[in-house]
Structures are given as structure tokens and as C-alpha cells.
Design an enzyme around this catalytic site. Structure first.
Site, PDB file in Angstrom:
ATOM      1  CE  LYS A 131      -4.069  -1.865   2.402  1.00 29.79           C
ATOM      2  NZ  LYS A 131      -5.046  -1.633   3.470  1.00 29.79           N
ATOM      3  CG  ASP A 187      -8.552   0.474   3.915  1.00 33.76           C
ATOM      4  OD1 ASP A 187      -9.373  -0.335   3.434  1.00 33.76           O
ATOM      5  OD2 ASP A 187      -7.334   0.214   4.043  1.00 33.76           O
TER       6      ASP A 187
HETATM    7  P1  NAP Z   1      -0.654  -2.384  10.914  1.00 30.44           P
HETATM    8  O1  NAP Z   1      -0.356  -1.244  10.011  1.00 30.44           O
HETATM    9  O2  NAP Z   1       0.354  -3.470  11.088  1.00 30.44           O
HETATM   10  O3  NAP Z   1      -0.967  -1.763  12.390  1.00 30.44           O
HETATM   11  C1  NAP Z   1      -1.198  -2.597  13.476  1.00 30.44           C
HETATM   12  C2  NAP Z   1      -1.688  -1.757  14.663  1.00 30.44           C
HETATM   13  O4  NAP Z   1      -2.052  -2.663  15.717  1.00 30.44           O
HETATM   14  C3  NAP Z   1      -0.594  -0.847  15.233  1.00 30.44           C
HETATM   15  O5  NAP Z   1      -1.221   0.330  15.701  1.00 30.44           O
HETATM   16  C4  NAP Z   1      -0.059  -1.686  16.403  1.00 30.44           C
HETATM   17  O6  NAP Z   1       0.523  -0.908  17.435  1.00 30.44           O
HETATM   18  C5  NAP Z   1      -1.331  -2.338  16.896  1.00 30.44           C
HETATM   19  N1  NAP Z   1      -1.102  -3.556  17.654  1.00 30.44           N
HETATM   20  C6  NAP Z   1      -0.624  -4.745  17.168  1.00 30.44           C
HETATM   21  N2  NAP Z   1      -0.559  -5.654  18.175  1.00 30.44           N
HETATM   22  C7  NAP Z   1      -1.008  -5.015  19.296  1.00 30.44           C
HETATM   23  C8  NAP Z   1      -1.176  -5.437  20.641  1.00 30.44           C
HETATM   24  N3  NAP Z   1      -0.889  -6.688  21.030  1.00 30.44           N
HETATM   25  N4  NAP Z   1      -1.668  -4.535  21.527  1.00 30.44           N
HETATM   26  C9  NAP Z   1      -1.982  -3.272  21.133  1.00 30.44           C
HETATM   27  N5  NAP Z   1      -1.840  -2.828  19.877  1.00 30.44           N
HETATM   28  C10 NAP Z   1      -1.350  -3.692  18.968  1.00 30.44           C
HETATM   29  O7  NAP Z   1      -1.992  -3.116  10.510  1.00 30.44           O
HETATM   30  P2  NAP Z   1      -3.264  -2.486   9.753  1.00 30.44           P
HETATM   31  O8  NAP Z   1      -3.127  -2.696   8.305  1.00 30.44           O
HETATM   32  O9  NAP Z   1      -3.496  -1.102  10.275  1.00 30.44           O
HETATM   33  O10 NAP Z   1      -4.428  -3.465  10.252  1.00 30.44           O
HETATM   34  C11 NAP Z   1      -4.899  -3.438  11.587  1.00 30.44           C
HETATM   35  C12 NAP Z   1      -6.145  -4.320  11.684  1.00 30.44           C
HETATM   36  O11 NAP Z   1      -7.188  -3.756  10.892  1.00 30.44           O
HETATM   37  C13 NAP Z   1      -5.932  -5.754  11.150  1.00 30.44           C
HETATM   38  O12 NAP Z   1      -6.660  -6.652  11.960  1.00 30.44           O
HETATM   39  C14 NAP Z   1      -6.524  -5.707   9.757  1.00 30.44           C
HETATM   40  O13 NAP Z   1      -7.013  -6.962   9.325  1.00 30.44           O
HETATM   41  C15 NAP Z   1      -7.679  -4.742  10.002  1.00 30.44           C
HETATM   42  N6  NAP Z   1      -8.113  -4.060   8.781  1.00 30.44           N
HETATM   43  C16 NAP Z   1      -9.410  -4.214   8.421  1.00 30.44           C
HETATM   44  C17 NAP Z   1      -9.895  -3.578   7.304  1.00 30.44           C
HETATM   45  C18 NAP Z   1     -11.330  -3.763   6.936  1.00 30.44           C
HETATM   46  O14 NAP Z   1     -11.695  -3.394   5.816  1.00 30.44           O
HETATM   47  N7  NAP Z   1     -12.158  -4.285   7.828  1.00 30.44           N
HETATM   48  C19 NAP Z   1      -9.050  -2.756   6.533  1.00 30.44           C
HETATM   49  C20 NAP Z   1      -7.701  -2.597   6.931  1.00 30.44           C
HETATM   50  C21 NAP Z   1      -7.256  -3.263   8.070  1.00 30.44           C
HETATM   51  P3  NAP Z   1       2.098  -0.504  17.401  1.00 30.44           P
HETATM   52  O15 NAP Z   1       2.197   0.719  16.541  1.00 30.44           O
HETATM   53  O16 NAP Z   1       2.429  -0.251  18.826  1.00 30.44           O
HETATM   54  O17 NAP Z   1       2.838  -1.691  16.832  1.00 30.44           O
END
Ligand code: NAP
Length: 269
Positions: free
Chosen positions: A65, A100
Site C-alpha cells: 500500500k 479504507d
Molecule cells: P498495521 O499497520 O500493522 O498496524 C497494526 C496496529 O495494531 C498498530 O497500531 C499496532 O501498534 C497495533 N497492535 C498490534 N498488536 C497489538 C497489541 N498486542 N496490543 C496493542 N496494539 C497492537 O496493521 P493495519 O493494516 O493497520 O491493520 C490493523 C487491523 O485492521 C488488522 O486486523 C486488519 O485486518 C484490520 N483491517 C481491516 C480492514 C477492513 O476493511 N475491515 C481494513 C484494513 C485493516 P504498534 O504501533 O504499537 O505496533
């Protein structure tokens, strides 16, 4: 026939193909939606090649992305978010969007939840958190970002008009908030884990959980028990796809058909 697709690595379990194919079937559009899994170093060649081959549009997922932002002409929102998840090859140059963001705001709209003038807490400051924070701010909500790594939340908040940011110790802001978005991956691998203490949830809150596997996360269960409006992650996934379909085709998306296809695949997983 028009070709659309998803570029990512891996893309094997993506729900976008059945969701978009259902839209083509419902609207009678002569189109197919396929998945592409280039190697990390090949993304520029992949986007250029798709354009040269006449592919009409691409969705983009992990890990590309951010890379794709540099390869297309991004719209201002995608540029601010720093990520492109939808490319439209229909114009002179490939245009990049971040649908998104619309996935978040359209999820609240669809559940009758107003955003303008309301206060929102976004938990997480990764890709989904950035999209949610900018989207909610653009919809005139006041935004607080809480993230495990506090500095990332503070950095994001500095870029979002009027926003504040902090660590997970600032989650008590939810007590006074109207809207909550979980944009962390917490709840995905351990379905009984939640990023938010249940005691902060209340009946005047609307909660969107971006996590969609499982559909009913611990956060969604806790929010329902507190009397909050609950919106599962399939809504965000659906409505980002709806936004992409509409940008690509210029037509209204057949939301119900796309929703039915998405949910039947999610429930059979
Ligand atoms: P990402 O860029 O890797 O970000 C992950 C986020 O989660 C970061 O803020 C991270 O915090 C936090 N995190 C991870 N493990 C954690 C824990 N154990 N405790 C607290 N915070 C934690 O991932 P992303 O692309 O944003 O995706 C995040 C979620 O959204 C995923 O589950 C993904 O499947 C979902 N999502 C859904 C959609 C949809 O259309 N429904 C679209 C996009 C994403 P740190 O910064 O401290 O590491």
C-alpha cells in the site's frame, strides 16, 4: 471484458474476489476480478505491466500500500494517509485512492451514526488507524488516537487537524467519546483478547471493529453488552470495496449483493 484485481502478498485468502464478482454478476458488468501476488521487489513492474495490459483497476493490500503511493498519482486523502489501496487505470495516468477511509465513514453512516461534531477515539496508528483518523477528521469529528507505541499516535495526531494522541493509558477518553474504532489487530489471532477495557464502553457509543476474523470479537461482545451500537469489520471491508467499485465504474454499487457474497464467505471460513 474488463479486468480488475488485487495485488498483494499473500492474497490467497482474500474476500475481495467473491465480493467484486458478485457485483459484476448483479450489475451485468462484463468483468472479472483476479488476484496477483508479485514478489516484493516487482511491485513497480507489476503496476506498470497491469496498466500496459489494459487492466482497469487494482486493489492493493499488504505489503504494497505504501509502495504504490509512489507509483501512481494519489488523491489528496491517500497522500495524507500515506497509502493507496485502490488504483484506477481509466485516466491518462493511474490514479490512487485510499478507500479504507470511506470504509470507516460509510460504516458509521450506514448504521445511522453521525460523525460531525462528535468525538472519536481510534485505537491503533498503523495503516487502518491512519485511514480512520483522517476519515473521521474529514467528517468533522474530533479525533483522539491511542496506540501501544505512543509516539506513533502522537506523530499521527500532529498530521490530523485538531487531533490528539497518546498511549493505551489514554483509552479512558472512550468514557466521554461518541465513536470508537479498533484499528489494531488485537482480537484477530486470540479471539478472546480486546484492545479496550470493557469498563470504558457505554450505551452512547458506536463501536467499529476493523477486525473481521472473527466477525464477533471480544470488543464487539463487550460493546453490545454495554448497550453500544456495534459494527463489525465486514462492514468496513464491504464499504471500502463498494467505494472502489464506484470509483472504477462510475455506477452505484450493488451493496446488498456484495454484502451477501462477503458474509457467506466469511461465515463459511
Ligand atoms: P498495521 O499497520 O500493522 O498496524 C497494526 C496496529 O495494531 C498498530 O497500531 C499496532 O501498534 C497495533 N497492535 C498490534 N498488536 C497489538 C497489541 N498486542 N496490543 C496493542 N496494539 C497492537 O496493521 P493495519 O493494516 O493497520 O491493520 C490493523 C487491523 O485492521 C488488522 O486486523 C486488519 O485486518 C484490520 N483491517 C481491516 C480492514 C477492513 O476493511 N475491515 C481494513 C484494513 C485493516 P504498534 O504501533 O504499537 O505496533
Amino acid at each position: 471484458m474488463q479486468v480488475y484485481g488485487l495485488v498483494g502478498n499473500p492474497v490467497g485468502h482474500s474476500l475481495s474476489p467473491p465480493m467484486h464478482e458478485a457485483a459484476y454478476e448483479e450489475t451485468g458488468l462484463d468483468a472479472r476480478y483476479v488476484t496477483f501476488e508479485p514478489a516484493r521487489d516487482d511491485i513497480a513492474a507489476a503496476v506498470e505491466g497491469a496498466d500496459a495490459l489494459g487492466v482497469s483497476g487494482l486493489n492493493v493490500t499488504i505489503p504494497f500500500k505504501q509502495d504504490v503511493l509512489e507509483l501512481v498519482d494519489p488523491d489528496p486523502l491517500a497522500e495524507r494517509i500515506g497509502a493507496v489501496n485502490t488504483v484506477d487505470f481509466g485516466g491518462e495516468t493511474p490514479k490512487g485512492y485510499n478507500t479504507d477511509a470511506a470504509g470507516v465513514t460509510r460504516s458509521f453512516e450506514r448504521h445511522g451514526v453521525g460523525l460531525a461534531g462528535n468525538s472519536a477515539v481510534v485505537v491503533g496508528a498503523g495503516g487502518a488507524g491512519r485511514a480512520a483518523a483522517f476519515a473521521l477528521s474529514d467528517a468533522d469529528a474530533s479525533v483522539h488516537v491511542a496506540n501501544r507505541t505512543a509516539e506513533t499516535a502522537v506523530e499521527l495526531a500532529e498530521a490530523v487537524p485538531g487531533a490528539t494522541g497518546g498511549g493505551l493509558d489514554t483509552l479512558d477518553r472512550i468514557r466521554e467519546a461518541d465513536v470508537l474504532v479498533n484499528a489494531t489487530s488485537v482480537g484477530m489471532e486470540s479471539p478472546d483478547e480486546t484492545p479496550v477495557p470493557a469498563e470504558y464502553l457505554h450505551g452512547d457509543l458506536a463501536v467499529l471493529d476493523a477486525v473481521y476474523t472473527p466477525l464477533e470479537t471480544q470488543l464487539i461482545r463487550d460493546a453490545a453488552a454495554a448497550g453500544a451500537v456495534t459494527i463489525d469489520g465486514a462492514w468496513m471491508l464491504l464499504l471500502q470495496g463498494v467505494e472502489a467499485f464506484e470509483r472504477w465504474t462510475g455506477r452505484d454499487a450493488p451493496v446488498d449483493a456484495m454484502n451477501a457474497a462477503l458474509r457467506s464467505h466469511l461465515e463459511s471460513d
